[in-house]
Write a protein that holds these residues in place. Sequence first.
Motif, PDB file in Angstrom:
ATOM      1  N   GLY A 142     -16.471 -32.945 -33.752  1.00  0.00           N
ATOM      2  CA  GLY A 142     -16.547 -31.872 -32.516  1.00  0.00           C
ATOM      3  C   GLY A 142     -18.002 -31.867 -32.089  1.00  0.00           C
ATOM      4  O   GLY A 142     -18.845 -32.351 -32.601  1.00  0.00           O
ATOM      5  N   ILE A 143     -18.122 -30.804 -31.392  1.00  0.00           N
ATOM      6  CA  ILE A 143     -19.684 -30.474 -30.740  1.00  0.00           C
ATOM      7  C   ILE A 143     -20.259 -29.954 -32.030  1.00  0.00           C
ATOM      8  O   ILE A 143     -20.148 -29.410 -32.881  1.00  0.00           O
ATOM      9  CB  ILE A 143     -19.497 -29.624 -29.444  1.00  0.00           C
ATOM     10  N   MET A 144     -21.691 -30.134 -31.693  1.00  0.00           N
ATOM     11  CA  MET A 144     -22.865 -29.669 -32.761  1.00  0.00           C
ATOM     12  C   MET A 144     -22.799 -28.261 -32.496  1.00  0.00           C
ATOM     13  O   MET A 144     -23.067 -27.741 -31.155  1.00  0.00           O
ATOM     14  CB  MET A 144     -24.123 -30.452 -32.545  1.00  0.00           C
ATOM     15  N   VAL A 145     -22.635 -27.253 -33.304  1.00  0.00           N
ATOM     16  CA  VAL A 145     -22.820 -25.743 -33.259  1.00  0.00           C
ATOM     17  C   VAL A 145     -24.287 -25.619 -34.025  1.00  0.00           C
ATOM     18  O   VAL A 145     -24.349 -25.791 -35.378  1.00  0.00           O
ATOM     19  CB  VAL A 145     -21.723 -24.978 -33.962  1.00  0.00           C
ATOM     20  N   LEU A 146     -25.090 -25.007 -33.307  1.00  0.00           N
ATOM     21  CA  LEU A 146     -26.570 -24.830 -34.030  1.00  0.00           C
ATOM     22  C   LEU A 146     -26.484 -23.432 -34.406  1.00  0.00           C
ATOM     23  O   LEU A 146     -25.581 -22.517 -34.258  1.00  0.00           O
ATOM     24  CB  LEU A 146     -27.679 -24.731 -32.859  1.00  0.00           C
ATOM     25  N   ILE A 202     -21.042 -19.251 -22.378  1.00  0.00           N
ATOM     26  CA  ILE A 202     -20.819 -17.883 -21.966  1.00  0.00           C
ATOM     27  C   ILE A 202     -19.463 -17.479 -21.639  1.00  0.00           C
ATOM     28  O   ILE A 202     -18.818 -16.511 -22.323  1.00  0.00           O
ATOM     29  CB  ILE A 202     -21.556 -17.744 -20.636  1.00  0.00           C
ATOM     30  N   THR A 203     -18.718 -18.591 -21.374  1.00  0.00           N
ATOM     31  CA  THR A 203     -17.230 -18.357 -21.063  1.00  0.00           C
ATOM     32  C   THR A 203     -16.472 -19.654 -21.553  1.00  0.00           C
ATOM     33  O   THR A 203     -17.076 -20.522 -21.251  1.00  0.00           O
ATOM     34  CB  THR A 203     -16.898 -17.922 -19.636  1.00  0.00           C
ATOM     35  N   ALA A 212     -13.907 -31.036 -26.582  1.00  0.00           N
ATOM     36  CA  ALA A 212     -13.882 -30.347 -28.046  1.00  0.00           C
ATOM     37  C   ALA A 212     -13.049 -29.727 -28.271  1.00  0.00           C
ATOM     38  O   ALA A 212     -13.172 -28.174 -27.820  1.00  0.00           O
ATOM     39  CB  ALA A 212     -15.396 -30.294 -28.371  1.00  0.00           C
ATOM     40  N   SER A 213     -12.404 -29.594 -29.666  1.00  0.00           N
ATOM     41  CA  SER A 213     -11.422 -28.515 -30.051  1.00  0.00           C
ATOM     42  C   SER A 213     -12.293 -27.134 -30.688  1.00  0.00           C
ATOM     43  O   SER A 213     -11.626 -26.255 -30.690  1.00  0.00           O
ATOM     44  CB  SER A 213     -10.448 -28.940 -30.939  1.00  0.00           C
ATOM     45  N   ASN A 214     -13.366 -27.345 -31.146  1.00  0.00           N
ATOM     46  CA  ASN A 214     -14.371 -26.504 -31.812  1.00  0.00           C
ATOM     47  C   ASN A 214     -15.100 -25.668 -30.817  1.00  0.00           C
ATOM     48  O   ASN A 214     -15.937 -25.063 -31.407  1.00  0.00           O
ATOM     49  CB  ASN A 214     -14.864 -26.846 -33.012  1.00  0.00           C
ATOM     50  N   VAL A 215     -15.202 -25.657 -29.610  1.00  0.00           N
ATOM     51  CA  VAL A 215     -16.127 -24.991 -28.652  1.00  0.00           C
ATOM     52  C   VAL A 215     -15.553 -23.380 -28.638  1.00  0.00           C
ATOM     53  O   VAL A 215     -14.392 -23.326 -28.495  1.00  0.00           O
ATOM     54  CB  VAL A 215     -16.107 -25.711 -27.284  1.00  0.00           C
ATOM     55  N   GLU A 216     -16.368 -22.509 -28.602  1.00  0.00           N
ATOM     56  CA  GLU A 216     -16.173 -21.300 -28.573  1.00  0.00           C
ATOM     57  C   GLU A 216     -17.294 -20.464 -27.936  1.00  0.00           C
ATOM     58  O   GLU A 216     -18.440 -20.840 -27.872  1.00  0.00           O
ATOM     59  CB  GLU A 216     -16.065 -20.552 -30.079  1.00  0.00           C
ATOM     60  N   VAL A 217     -16.936 -19.285 -27.241  1.00  0.00           N
ATOM     61  CA  VAL A 217     -17.916 -18.520 -26.573  1.00  0.00           C
ATOM     62  C   VAL A 217     -18.946 -17.810 -27.464  1.00  0.00           C
ATOM     63  O   VAL A 217     -18.529 -17.694 -28.826  1.00  0.00           O
ATOM     64  CB  VAL A 217     -17.077 -17.367 -25.964  1.00  0.00           C
ATOM     65  N   ALA A 234      -5.083 -29.796 -17.702  1.00  0.00           N
ATOM     66  CA  ALA A 234      -5.189 -30.712 -18.875  1.00  0.00           C
ATOM     67  C   ALA A 234      -5.218 -29.659 -20.155  1.00  0.00           C
ATOM     68  O   ALA A 234      -6.013 -29.019 -20.262  1.00  0.00           O
ATOM     69  CB  ALA A 234      -6.553 -31.411 -18.874  1.00  0.00           C
ATOM     70  N   ASP A 235      -4.287 -29.941 -21.027  1.00  0.00           N
ATOM     71  CA  ASP A 235      -3.932 -29.005 -22.327  1.00  0.00           C
ATOM     72  C   ASP A 235      -5.289 -28.993 -22.986  1.00  0.00           C
ATOM     73  O   ASP A 235      -5.477 -28.147 -23.485  1.00  0.00           O
ATOM     74  CB  ASP A 235      -2.689 -29.243 -22.913  1.00  0.00           C
ATOM     75  N   ARG A 236      -6.016 -30.384 -23.191  1.00  0.00           N
ATOM     76  CA  ARG A 236      -6.831 -30.535 -24.289  1.00  0.00           C
ATOM     77  C   ARG A 236      -8.399 -30.229 -23.745  1.00  0.00           C
ATOM     78  O   ARG A 236      -9.358 -30.407 -24.457  1.00  0.00           O
ATOM     79  CB  ARG A 236      -6.907 -31.835 -24.924  1.00  0.00           C
ATOM     80  N   LEU A 237      -8.391 -29.948 -22.447  1.00  0.00           N
ATOM     81  CA  LEU A 237      -9.708 -29.665 -21.859  1.00  0.00           C
ATOM     82  C   LEU A 237      -9.989 -28.225 -21.675  1.00  0.00           C
ATOM     83  O   LEU A 237      -9.162 -27.422 -21.362  1.00  0.00           O
ATOM     84  CB  LEU A 237      -9.957 -30.420 -20.495  1.00  0.00           C
ATOM     85  N   ASN A 238     -11.278 -27.587 -21.916  1.00  0.00           N
ATOM     86  CA  ASN A 238     -11.753 -26.462 -21.309  1.00  0.00           C
ATOM     87  C   ASN A 238     -12.933 -26.323 -20.583  1.00  0.00           C
ATOM     88  O   ASN A 238     -13.839 -27.319 -20.360  1.00  0.00           O
ATOM     89  CB  ASN A 238     -12.455 -25.913 -22.687  1.00  0.00           C
ATOM     90  N   ILE A 239     -12.865 -25.464 -19.668  1.00  0.00           N
ATOM     91  CA  ILE A 239     -13.901 -25.303 -18.361  1.00  0.00           C
ATOM     92  C   ILE A 239     -14.787 -24.172 -19.297  1.00  0.00           C
ATOM     93  O   ILE A 239     -14.595 -23.056 -19.374  1.00  0.00           O
ATOM     94  CB  ILE A 239     -13.237 -25.007 -17.166  1.00  0.00           C
ATOM     95  N   THR A 240     -16.268 -24.635 -19.213  1.00  0.00           N
ATOM     96  CA  THR A 240     -17.015 -23.649 -19.890  1.00  0.00           C
ATOM     97  C   THR A 240     -18.106 -23.480 -18.843  1.00  0.00           C
ATOM     98  O   THR A 240     -18.343 -24.192 -18.123  1.00  0.00           O
ATOM     99  CB  THR A 240     -17.635 -23.961 -21.152  1.00  0.00           C
ATOM    100  N   THR A 241     -18.802 -22.076 -18.986  1.00  0.00           N
ATOM    101  CA  THR A 241     -20.072 -21.961 -18.668  1.00  0.00           C
ATOM    102  C   THR A 241     -21.127 -21.694 -19.513  1.00  0.00           C
ATOM    103  O   THR A 241     -20.687 -21.269 -20.420  1.00  0.00           O
ATOM    104  CB  THR A 241     -20.136 -20.612 -17.612  1.00  0.00           C
TER     105      THR A 241
END
Length: 814
Positions: free
Chosen positions: A140-144, A54-55, A84-89, A62-69
């Motif tokens: 990267g993470i699995m994108v379904l 969602i976000t 993962a570098s390929n995570v997106e909303v 940390a430059d290489r980490l993302n906080i997601t909801t």
Amino acid sequence: MKISYNWLKEYIKTDLSPDEMGILLTDCGLEVESIEKFETVKGGLKGIVVGEVITKEKHPDADRLNITTVNIGSDALVTIVCGASNVEVGQKVVVATIGAKLFPISVEPFEIKKSKIRGQNSEGMICAEDEIGLGNSHAGIMVLEPSAIIGTPAHEYFKVEEDFVFEIGLTPNRADATSHVGVARDLVAVLNTKEATIKYNLELPEVRTFNIDETTSTIEVVVEDSIACPRYSGLSISDITVTDSPEWLKIRLKAIGIRPINNIVDATNYVLHELGQPMHAFDADKIKGGKVIIKKLSDKTKFKTLDETERELSSEDLMICNAEGGMCIAGVYGGIESGVNAQTKNIFLESAYFNSSSVRKSSKRHGLKTDASFRYERGADPNITVFALKRAAILIKEIAGGKVSSEIIDIYPTPIENFKVPFSFEKCEQLIGKKIDLELVKIIITSLGIEIEHEGNDALLLSVPPFKVDVLREQDVIEEVLRIYGYNNVEIPTVLNSSLSFAEKPDKEKIQNVVAELLTNNGFSEMMCLSLTKGEYAGKLKSLSEDRSVAMMNPLSSDLNVLRQTLLFSGLETIAYNQNRKNADLKLYEFGKTYIAIKGESTKYVESKHLSVFITGRKQEESWNTQNNTMNFYTIKGVVKNILERLGISDVKLAESNSDLFSQGLAFSWNKKLLVEFGEVAKSVSSKLMDIKMPVYYANFNWDLVLEAMKKTSIMYSEVPKFPEVRRDLALLIDKAIKFEQLEQLAHQSEKGMLKNVNLFDVYEGDKLPTGKKSYALSFILQDENATLTDKQIEKIMEKLMKTYQEKVGAEIR
């Protein structure tokens, strides 16, 4: 043997749970040793769901980490720190929730826990494919797919299959149960018995769709040895594509521990475990001369098998050959030159019935244990070869394409008929101990595939199919009925009938226990060795003969190919085994039987019981306060005399043993028959043959003769004498040829009333004595049980003894 629960249910429609099914299988004789859960993905992806990002915000520390909801279909969004570098909303992703256990491809399993990563809460994990065991990629993470539904359990999304696998401890006689269909047949019979009607049926795979497309690739088949190969069936399939098997087939094989290879090999393995019929696929283009010949090749012919090992064939090995050489060891293992590979386009499919003895011997000879030999050794079904061939052909066409390009070749010169077995309801009740309803008995029999050919008032004539290799007699059918009815359903009787019985004297078991306790109480350990041994042992001693060995028709190995003629070698093998494991001080005994074949116009077999006693090493365990004395000839002699004294056998005569078993030995005889011989085992046997370093002392009792002697022996109680013993000593100078036994006998002949014991307590031989002479010091125990001996009586007895020795053996009194 592994049996798949899901696979089994293809042949019997039932909603039994794996545990319930396991209990029924065990009760009917197919003991389920364990039930293991199988999943196409390890862990079953439990606790893993489909989520939507969602976000996404950068982690402040940390430059290489993302906080997601992430929305995982629960009441609230979850916060996940992702690297993962390929995570997106908006992405649909795979989320491992708190408590989920992951089974990554390359690292140890771990559990997801709520944690803080660089000060930020993380309530799960967005997964890559290698982290959940679905692949090897960690890019990267699995994108379904966008269509994936949020909150869907991952095992549903990825269609993870779950199965349960029964590990069945199959007994050697149950050749009919070496397949899923065979196990299902027993289960059908058990369930029909419980319902008391034919409610369940065995649903065999459908083969009516089989058809022959053309006959352009017919291969000639010649069976030169119809005894080792009573039936041979085959057909050709052309224009196939060798590739990976479909996922459903891979799953079936993996569940029972079979590694998928390619669609052709997997299809033959599938049919083997489905029907119990071994099959083999040859590359048809490699069958030289377009001809398959079933025959035996010359002794020491070289042959390279599928494992790339070059083997030396025996002239007894049945081979599947082409016009120029061998292609396969029949029923055991294929050859590397004719096997199916990725370039194969045409195959010749084999489905045969080989003689179980022939396959067993070849398997043992080459040390090859395969799924095919496992079934052929126990006895395959000769009448299923064509059915299995059709089943395999349909399956191969489905998963590899191609067309059936020949007629079915079926060489079956002497069909194996069903066994005709009469069955009596009265006999059934008598052996089982319970009257089972006659209709229920017939339900059990027919559910097992046995036909009722004729039915009378109180008996049946049954036609038993050959796949029931161990059901040949009425008792065997009754055992089958009881097995399916259930041993637990036969009540323990409330009335016990008994009758008075007369036990012949002496009591064999009691006497054996008396001697066993005597030896055990004196530090001996009992052995229980196999009656089978190496045939070559008999040729090592003159007292034995290979011609007198009782040979096994189908030996398990060359080390166990005859019944033993003596207990010596099994005892020496035990000593060697122990000494190689630093247990060198041994006192052993064994009660066992020996077997001899006396050949003449008709061979006569003699079976006799013996007691063997072995000692070697130190008398006592090594210690600072004990002497390091080793056991010797006189130790084994003392053991033998103790046994004879305990049994009350005294009327024996001692002589030297002339057996080549011993380097030095003595023998006691009773009634002019050899009762026991004992001594030091010859070095040619213990050291050269068995590589035993220490001297071994051995006694061999003819136990049957011991029992015969016991019939004429009575052990009587006598009071402890009230009057004292007197000891007197004599020193004698005698010829070296004279033995102590001779002196002892002369003493007892001279004085039968007062002389109780004679003992040799010193021996001297040296240059101070005349040539050919030795000095013995003897002690004599004298006792009068009714009065105290006087000096005059004692002197008279000693004078008589001295005179006897002087006259009989020319002794000089020193």
